[in-house]
Design a protein around this motif. Structure first.
Motif, PDB file in Angstrom:
ATOM      1  N   PRO A 107       0.779  -1.496  -0.209  1.00 19.31           N
ATOM      2  CA  PRO A 107       0.218   0.042  -0.155  1.00 19.31           C
ATOM      3  C   PRO A 107       0.882   1.390  -0.052  1.00 19.31           C
ATOM      4  N   ILE A 108       0.721   2.319  -0.758  1.00 19.75           N
ATOM      5  CA  ILE A 108       1.580   3.230  -1.184  1.00 19.75           C
ATOM      6  C   ILE A 108       0.479   4.708  -0.962  1.00 19.75           C
ATOM      7  N   MET A 109       0.872   5.476  -0.209  1.00 17.65           N
ATOM      8  CA  MET A 109       0.076   6.680  -0.111  1.00 17.65           C
ATOM      9  C   MET A 109       0.262   7.607  -1.099  1.00 17.65           C
ATOM     10  N   SER A 110      -1.111   7.843  -1.791  1.00 16.64           N
ATOM     11  CA  SER A 110      -1.188   8.652  -3.070  1.00 16.64           C
ATOM     12  C   SER A 110      -1.876  10.088  -2.753  1.00 16.64           C
ATOM     13  N   ALA A 111      -2.257  10.320  -1.680  1.00 21.19           N
ATOM     14  CA  ALA A 111      -2.662  11.509  -1.089  1.00 21.19           C
ATOM     15  C   ALA A 111      -2.393  11.927   0.137  1.00 21.19           C
ATOM     16  N   LEU A 112      -1.891  12.897   0.491  1.00 17.61           N
ATOM     17  CA  LEU A 112      -1.422  13.264   2.084  1.00 17.61           C
ATOM     18  C   LEU A 112      -2.493  14.159   2.654  1.00 17.61           C
ATOM     19  N   VAL A 172       3.625  10.057  -2.706  1.00 14.02           N
ATOM     20  CA  VAL A 172       3.738  11.589  -2.900  1.00 14.02           C
ATOM     21  C   VAL A 172       4.427  12.069  -1.692  1.00 14.02           C
ATOM     22  N   THR A 173       4.769  13.477  -1.924  1.00 14.67           N
ATOM     23  CA  THR A 173       5.804  14.028  -0.968  1.00 14.67           C
ATOM     24  C   THR A 173       4.904  15.522  -0.807  1.00 14.67           C
ATOM     25  N   GLN A 174       5.472  15.975   0.260  1.00 18.56           N
ATOM     26  CA  GLN A 174       4.972  17.263   0.504  1.00 18.56           C
ATOM     27  C   GLN A 174       5.199  18.438  -0.615  1.00 18.56           C
ATOM     28  N   LEU A 175       6.517  18.112  -1.203  1.00 18.69           N
ATOM     29  CA  LEU A 175       6.890  19.058  -2.364  1.00 18.69           C
ATOM     30  C   LEU A 175       6.643  18.746  -3.485  1.00 18.69           C
ATOM     31  N   ASN A 176       5.942  17.561  -3.931  1.00 17.04           N
ATOM     32  CA  ASN A 176       5.415  17.245  -4.945  1.00 17.04           C
ATOM     33  C   ASN A 176       4.227  16.167  -5.078  1.00 17.04           C
ATOM     34  N   GLY A 177       3.109  16.371  -5.117  1.00 17.47           N
ATOM     35  CA  GLY A 177       1.993  15.279  -5.040  1.00 17.47           C
ATOM     36  C   GLY A 177       1.492  15.144  -6.410  1.00 17.47           C
ATOM     37  N   ARG A 220       6.540  13.760 -10.223  1.00 12.56           N
ATOM     38  CA  ARG A 220       7.733  13.484  -9.236  1.00 12.56           C
ATOM     39  C   ARG A 220       8.338  12.110  -9.476  1.00 12.56           C
ATOM     40  N   TYR A 221       9.819  11.889  -9.196  1.00  9.63           N
ATOM     41  CA  TYR A 221      10.524  10.932  -9.299  1.00  9.63           C
ATOM     42  C   TYR A 221      11.774  10.585  -8.493  1.00  9.63           C
ATOM     43  N   PRO A 222      11.919   9.732  -7.794  1.00 13.44           N
ATOM     44  CA  PRO A 222      13.128   9.839  -6.928  1.00 13.44           C
ATOM     45  C   PRO A 222      14.411   9.593  -7.335  1.00 13.44           C
ATOM     46  N   PHE A 223      14.533   9.480  -8.776  1.00 12.58           N
ATOM     47  CA  PHE A 223      16.009   9.516  -9.559  1.00 12.58           C
ATOM     48  C   PHE A 223      16.035  10.465 -10.435  1.00 12.58           C
ATOM     49  N   ALA A 224      17.302  10.575 -10.947  1.00 16.65           N
ATOM     50  CA  ALA A 224      17.319  11.589 -12.038  1.00 16.65           C
ATOM     51  C   ALA A 224      18.818  10.917 -12.734  1.00 16.65           C
ATOM     52  N   ALA A 225      18.899  11.350 -14.130  1.00 14.71           N
ATOM     53  CA  ALA A 225      19.931  10.496 -14.986  1.00 14.71           C
ATOM     54  C   ALA A 225      20.787  11.577 -15.738  1.00 14.71           C
ATOM     55  N   LEU A 226      22.103  11.425 -15.358  1.00 15.71           N
ATOM     56  CA  LEU A 226      23.090  12.309 -16.484  1.00 15.71           C
ATOM     57  C   LEU A 226      23.288  11.668 -17.654  1.00 15.71           C
ATOM     58  N   VAL A 227      22.694  12.166 -18.728  1.00 19.42           N
ATOM     59  CA  VAL A 227      22.886  11.922 -20.045  1.00 19.42           C
ATOM     60  C   VAL A 227      23.971  12.157 -20.946  1.00 19.42           C
ATOM     61  N   PRO A 228      24.299  11.588 -22.028  1.00 21.95           N
ATOM     62  CA  PRO A 228      25.591  12.094 -22.671  1.00 21.95           C
ATOM     63  C   PRO A 228      25.015  13.299 -23.515  1.00 21.95           C
ATOM     64  N   ALA A 229      25.921  13.964 -23.709  1.00 21.86           N
ATOM     65  CA  ALA A 229      26.034  15.365 -24.468  1.00 21.86           C
ATOM     66  C   ALA A 229      25.801  14.869 -26.028  1.00 21.86           C
ATOM     67  N   ALA A 285      14.067  18.473  -5.433  1.00 18.62           N
ATOM     68  CA  ALA A 285      13.081  19.335  -5.689  1.00 18.62           C
ATOM     69  C   ALA A 285      11.767  18.491  -5.687  1.00 18.62           C
ATOM     70  N   ASP A 286      11.810  17.248  -5.847  1.00 17.52           N
ATOM     71  CA  ASP A 286      10.575  16.304  -5.506  1.00 17.52           C
ATOM     72  C   ASP A 286      10.573  15.736  -4.280  1.00 17.52           C
ATOM     73  N   GLY A 287      11.363  16.323  -3.268  1.00 19.73           N
ATOM     74  CA  GLY A 287      11.111  15.856  -1.849  1.00 19.73           C
ATOM     75  C   GLY A 287      11.709  14.655  -1.310  1.00 19.73           C
ATOM     76  N   PHE A 288      12.861  14.242  -2.012  1.00 16.38           N
ATOM     77  CA  PHE A 288      13.833  12.892  -1.898  1.00 16.38           C
ATOM     78  C   PHE A 288      14.988  13.316  -1.783  1.00 16.38           C
ATOM     79  N   ASP A 289      15.689  12.609  -1.069  1.00 22.58           N
ATOM     80  CA  ASP A 289      17.314  12.687  -0.782  1.00 22.58           C
ATOM     81  C   ASP A 289      18.114  11.758  -1.340  1.00 22.58           C
TER      82      ASP A 289
END
Length: 315
Positions: free
Chosen positions: A50-55, A290-295, A299-308, A169-173
């Motif tokens: 079970p995942i919280m979808s609304a705070l 969901v987080t307090q910064l992005n409901g 939102r996504y807890p990952f980001a990718a460094l892509v090739p130039a 920015a999406d509320g994750f570390d």
């Protein structure tokens, strides 16, 4: 009557304690299993999360007799589904007869690497992933435009700092990184604005290097797609996995092995062969609550460094 290697004879290749040892080695070989959060072993093929979808929302009460705010919360279910990873390794009986070395010891590193490659490829890049598994972490980060193009900052350190900012920015570390091995050379000597090193190479066995104080794991099993991504930053506690079945083995001596089209590749009994079959089952999921910064769904807890030079732009 000609001597043959029976199932009992061949099973001597596999020490009893090797099952647990192999699982631990696969976890070490796989970058994602080192970074993700491990849940208790699954008791069935599928586990519900079970995942919280609304705070809930709170507010001030107006005066002594003011009405207290009323709010609600909601949840949705996500599922971890165990899928099977396997390999069959045919071995001619003549090879076993003539071998002057431990064949099991020779095979074990290759099995470990093969399983680690399959797991990392599916979890990171959706490579041949089962339909029940979520899209790969890098795949989803690109789809959600959580990307920074390598080389846009003054140096690699700034690129990665910007990448971490997308996650925050999406509320994750950011709790760790996965990266291609070719990127390692660009980390040496990286310093912050105060001259402090932000990359600390590992000086002890089984201890990962760190970047901005967080573990960085280099994917060296051949699963990394350098044409798409150079590094992934994220909150790896949000990615979870669970084992359904530890590594199991069976020595086959009467089976017929065929390909997907039904073409017979080996007839073990007819060709004087045995085959070692290795199987494990596991599943993974990315709850992305969901987080307090992005409901929102952005939102996504990952980001990718892509090739130039790729089509992906910064998020």
């Amino acid at each position: 009557m000609a001597n043959i290697i029976t199932r009992t004879d061949a099973e001597a290749l596999i020490p009893v304690e090797s099952s647990k040892e192999i699982i631990q080695a696969v976890q070490h070989e796989s970058a994602v299993l080192q970074l993700m959060k491990k849940l208790p072993n699954m008791s069935s093929k599928q586990t519900k999360m079970p995942i919280m979808s609304a705070l809930p929302v709170a507010g001030f009460v107006n005066g002594d007799n003011g009405l207290k705010p009323v709010s609600s919360a909601s949840w949705e279910n996500k599922f971890i589904t165990a899928e099977e990873i396997a390999v069959i390794i045919p071995i001619p009986e003549a090879v076993l007869d003539d071998a002057e070395y431990d064949i099991w010891a020779e095979l074990k590193p290759s099995i470990i690497s093969a399983f680690g490659k399959v797991i990392d490829g599916a979890v990171l890049f959706s490579t041949e992933k089962p339909t029940s598994w979520p899209d790969g972490i890098a795949t989803s980060a690109i789809t959600k435009k959580k990307t920074v193009t390598y080389g846009t900052g003054i140096d690699t350190a700034e690129d990665i700092s910007e990448l971490m900012g997308l996650v925050e920015a999406d509320g994750f570390d950011v709790t760790g990184f996965a990266a291609e091995i070719a990127l390692k050379s660009s980390f040496r000597g990286l310093r912050d604005k105060n001259g402090g090193l932000i990359f600390a190479p590992s000086l002890q066995a089984d201890t990962p290097s760190t970047l901005y104080g967080q573990a960085i794991n280099y994917v060296k099993n051949g699963s990394w797609d350098s044409s798409k991504v150079k590094l992934i930053a994220g909150d790896w506690s949000q990615a979870v996995y669970a084992m359904r079945q530890d590594m199991t083995y069976k020595v086959l001596d009467q089976a017929v092995i065929s390909d997907a089209s039904g073409k017979i590749l080996y007839n073990l009994a007819q060709q004087d062969m045995v085959a070692l079959r290795c199987v494990m089952r596991l599943g993974w999921q990315l709850p992305n609550p969901v987080t307090q910064l992005n409901g929102t769904d952005t939102r996504y807890p990952f980001a990718a460094l892509v090739p130039a030079g790729t089509e992906h732009s910064g998020g």
